[in-house]
Scaffold this motif. Structure first.
Motif, PDB file in Angstrom:
ATOM      1  N   SER A  39      -3.471   4.877   1.379  1.00 19.12           N
ATOM      2  CA  SER A  39      -3.362   6.192   0.736  1.00 19.12           C
ATOM      3  C   SER A  39      -2.310   6.172  -0.367  1.00 19.12           C
ATOM      4  O   SER A  39      -2.516   6.718  -1.449  1.00 19.12           O
ATOM      5  CB  SER A  39      -3.015   7.268   1.760  1.00 19.12           C
ATOM      6  OG  SER A  39      -4.078   7.453   2.644  1.00 19.12           O
ATOM      7  N   ALA A  40      -1.170   5.531  -0.102  1.00 17.68           N
ATOM      8  CA  ALA A  40      -0.106   5.445  -1.106  1.00 17.68           C
ATOM      9  C   ALA A  40      -0.575   4.661  -2.323  1.00 17.68           C
ATOM     10  O   ALA A  40      -0.285   5.026  -3.470  1.00 17.68           O
ATOM     11  CB  ALA A  40       1.146   4.804  -0.502  1.00 17.68           C
ATOM     12  N   ILE A  41      -1.318   3.589  -2.091  1.00 13.93           N
ATOM     13  CA  ILE A  41      -1.838   2.795  -3.203  1.00 13.93           C
ATOM     14  C   ILE A  41      -2.835   3.619  -4.001  1.00 13.93           C
ATOM     15  O   ILE A  41      -2.835   3.589  -5.229  1.00 13.93           O
ATOM     16  CB  ILE A  41      -2.453   1.479  -2.693  1.00 13.93           C
ATOM     17  CG1 ILE A  41      -1.338   0.566  -2.185  1.00 13.93           C
ATOM     18  CG2 ILE A  41      -3.274   0.794  -3.775  1.00 13.93           C
ATOM     19  CD1 ILE A  41      -1.821  -0.645  -1.432  1.00 13.93           C
ATOM     20  N   ASN A  42      -3.680   4.396  -3.319  1.00 17.23           N
ATOM     21  CA  ASN A  42      -4.635   5.253  -4.011  1.00 17.23           C
ATOM     22  C   ASN A  42      -3.906   6.262  -4.895  1.00 17.23           C
ATOM     23  O   ASN A  42      -4.289   6.498  -6.038  1.00 17.23           O
ATOM     24  CB  ASN A  42      -5.537   5.971  -3.008  1.00 17.23           C
ATOM     25  CG  ASN A  42      -6.645   6.749  -3.681  1.00 17.23           C
ATOM     26  OD1 ASN A  42      -7.318   6.231  -4.567  1.00 17.23           O
ATOM     27  ND2 ASN A  42      -6.835   7.979  -3.265  1.00 17.23           N
ATOM     28  N   VAL A  43      -2.834   6.844  -4.384  1.00 19.04           N
ATOM     29  CA  VAL A  43      -2.045   7.802  -5.162  1.00 19.04           C
ATOM     30  C   VAL A  43      -1.444   7.119  -6.392  1.00 19.04           C
ATOM     31  O   VAL A  43      -1.483   7.657  -7.495  1.00 19.04           O
ATOM     32  CB  VAL A  43      -0.944   8.453  -4.296  1.00 19.04           C
ATOM     33  CG1 VAL A  43       0.052   9.225  -5.147  1.00 19.04           C
ATOM     34  CG2 VAL A  43      -1.574   9.360  -3.247  1.00 19.04           C
ATOM     35  N   MET A  44      -0.901   5.896  -6.197  1.00 23.68           N
ATOM     36  CA  MET A  44      -0.316   5.172  -7.333  1.00 23.68           C
ATOM     37  C   MET A  44      -1.369   4.876  -8.390  1.00 23.68           C
ATOM     38  O   MET A  44      -1.122   5.030  -9.588  1.00 23.68           O
ATOM     39  CB  MET A  44       0.342   3.873  -6.868  1.00 23.68           C
ATOM     40  CG  MET A  44       1.648   4.076  -6.141  1.00 23.68           C
ATOM     41  SD  MET A  44       2.471   2.528  -5.728  1.00 23.68           S
ATOM     42  CE  MET A  44       1.494   1.955  -4.358  1.00 23.68           C
ATOM     43  N   LEU A  45      -2.570   4.473  -7.960  1.00 18.56           N
ATOM     44  CA  LEU A  45      -3.640   4.190  -8.911  1.00 18.56           C
ATOM     45  C   LEU A  45      -4.052   5.449  -9.657  1.00 18.56           C
ATOM     46  O   LEU A  45      -4.350   5.405 -10.852  1.00 18.56           O
ATOM     47  CB  LEU A  45      -4.832   3.558  -8.199  1.00 18.56           C
ATOM     48  CG  LEU A  45      -4.611   2.147  -7.670  1.00 18.56           C
ATOM     49  CD1 LEU A  45      -5.819   1.686  -6.858  1.00 18.56           C
ATOM     50  CD2 LEU A  45      -4.302   1.173  -8.791  1.00 18.56           C
ATOM     51  N   CYS A  46      -4.063   6.567  -8.961  1.00 21.64           N
ATOM     52  CA  CYS A  46      -4.404   7.833  -9.612  1.00 21.64           C
ATOM     53  C   CYS A  46      -3.334   8.235 -10.620  1.00 21.64           C
ATOM     54  O   CYS A  46      -3.651   8.761 -11.682  1.00 21.64           O
ATOM     55  CB  CYS A  46      -4.602   8.935  -8.574  1.00 21.64           C
ATOM     56  SG  CYS A  46      -6.119   8.730  -7.634  1.00 21.64           S
TER      57      CYS A  46
END
Length: 103
Positions: free
Chosen positions: A62-69
């Motif tokens: 989830s944290a990686i998804n947020v960073m990518l966003c």
């Protein structure tokens, strides 16, 4: 069956990614460290020492998804970074990530 392995930061051995414990965070909130461990106590100790927090595999994804966003938000619909560089990209979809855990 596909498996993802990581190397434990303390012991130097392979660990299934979904069975690992993680320290996430660190000194720079814009570039958080994601450090895997086999043992929960090692992840907790590393997190405490380095300003991070204990995280599960699902929380890391989830944290990686947020960073990518956040990165994709720097890209205009025409695919131009704010710096002016042209890139290929797709729009970010903030979707919840479901992860099956072996625990």
């Amino acid at each position: 069956f596909n498996a993802v392995y990581l190397v434990d930061n303390e012991l130097g051995i392979k660990v299934f990614a979904d069975a690992a414990f993680y320290s996430i965070g660190g000194q720079d909130p814009k570039k958080p460290d994601v450090v895997p461990f086999l043992l929960k106590k090692d992840a907790e100790a590393y997190a405490a020492k380095n300003g991070g927090k204990l995280a599960t595999y699902a929380e890391v994804l989830s944290a990686i998804n947020v960073m990518l966003c956040q990165i994709s938000s720097l890209i205009s619909p025409s695919g131009v970074l704010q710096s002016g560089h042209k890139v290929r990209t797709s729009r970010c979809a903030m979707m919840p990530i479901s992860v099956a855990s072996s625990r």
